[in-house]
Design a protein around this motif. Sequence first.
Motif, short mmCIF file in Angstrom:
data_model
loop_
_atom_site.label_atom_id
_atom_site.label_comp_id
_atom_site.label_asym_id
_atom_site.label_seq_id
_atom_site.Cartn_x
_atom_site.Cartn_y
_atom_site.Cartn_z
N VAL A 256 0.78 -1.12 -0.13
CA VAL A 256 0.11 0.08 0.09
C VAL A 256 0.96 1.13 0.09
CG1 VAL A 256 -1.95 1.12 1.13
CG2 VAL A 256 -1.65 -1.16 1.37
N ASP A 274 -8.10 -7.51 1.17
CA ASP A 274 -8.01 -6.24 1.78
C ASP A 274 -7.73 -5.20 0.78
OD1 ASP A 274 -8.46 -7.31 4.37
OD2 ASP A 274 -6.20 -7.67 4.51
N THR A 278 -9.31 -0.99 1.15
CA THR A 278 -8.23 0.10 1.41
C THR A 278 -8.56 1.09 0.23
OG1 THR A 278 -6.92 -1.66 2.30
CG2 THR A 278 -5.79 0.23 1.57
N TYR A 282 -9.77 5.12 1.15
CA TYR A 282 -8.88 6.18 0.58
C TYR A 282 -9.70 7.26 -0.30
CZ TYR A 282 -5.53 8.90 -1.99
OH TYR A 282 -4.86 9.78 -2.37
N ALA A 297 -9.95 -2.24 5.37
CA ALA A 297 -8.92 -1.14 4.95
C ALA A 297 -7.55 -1.37 5.89
CB ALA A 297 -9.49 0.25 5.08
#
Length: 301
Positions: A256, A274, A278, A282, A297
């Motif tokens: 990430v 995930d 995520t 965002y 997330a």
Amino acid sequence: MCRYLPVAVVVLLLATSLLSAKEKSKHVLLLGIDGCRFDALTKANTPNLDKLRESGIYSPTALILGDRYRKNDTISGPGWGSINTGVWADKHNVQGNTFKKPKFDQYPHFFHYVKKSMPTAKTVSIINWSPIAKYIVSSADVSLDTKKGTSYAEADDDAAAAAIEQLSVEDGPTAMMLYLGEVDEAGHAHGFHPTVPQYIAAIEHVDTLIGSVLAAIEKRTDEEWLIVVTSDHGGSGKGHGGGHNNPDILHSFLIVSGDAAERGKFAQQVYIVDAVPTLLTYLGVEIEDAWQLDGHAVGLK
């Protein structure tokens, strides 16, 4: 001495302050590298993926199967189904590569949720493993499949070029998914292992393509991007089926990366599901319980 600034100066200062305070628009890239083992990635010369790790947070052991359901095969169909939807195979119902009765109408591609929250957002999918475009992708303003009988290496070249083209226009993507397939092709042909030169060479070629895409993103100076990188599975020997108890297959990786990402290495276990929550979090998409996402997330500040 005059205690007050001239009106023109005050106006100029206020305008400058407003311009500097203007927030950059948020954009996301889901970057998928099929069949890429993390130990091989770290052995290869990959300055661009290294840069993404250094400007974010990563796990070398993201799991491709969850605790609740482990019956699907450890191959691309279930893997990319889970990565793009944020749910495991007992929900999206892709158990292998045949896509007999998928349930992507109930558990859709994450573009669906982006569009639901942000109707004017531009969504772009660029892939070269054709079942992704045929079965999984939905709510895409642009959906491109660059596999046209060529090798995956050539198809990856075309995919990267298409991504750069999409990033070069004023109305660029809010959410983009880019899939690169040649690493998996090299693994099946020569072996999934960091000691296999052809496998390492494929990873290095993909890294070069990623660098060209990142350069195009960096030119978009009024935007802030979150980039999530993952793979659908690892590999052992020249395959990856039936890898439920083989860590070399069961472990993917998750990166990430971006200004909004934490730094370092994940302390907790993370999963390929995930990725979607995520990206959505965002972008400011409020995740609803009714969507029944299995992922969470992770890695955001």
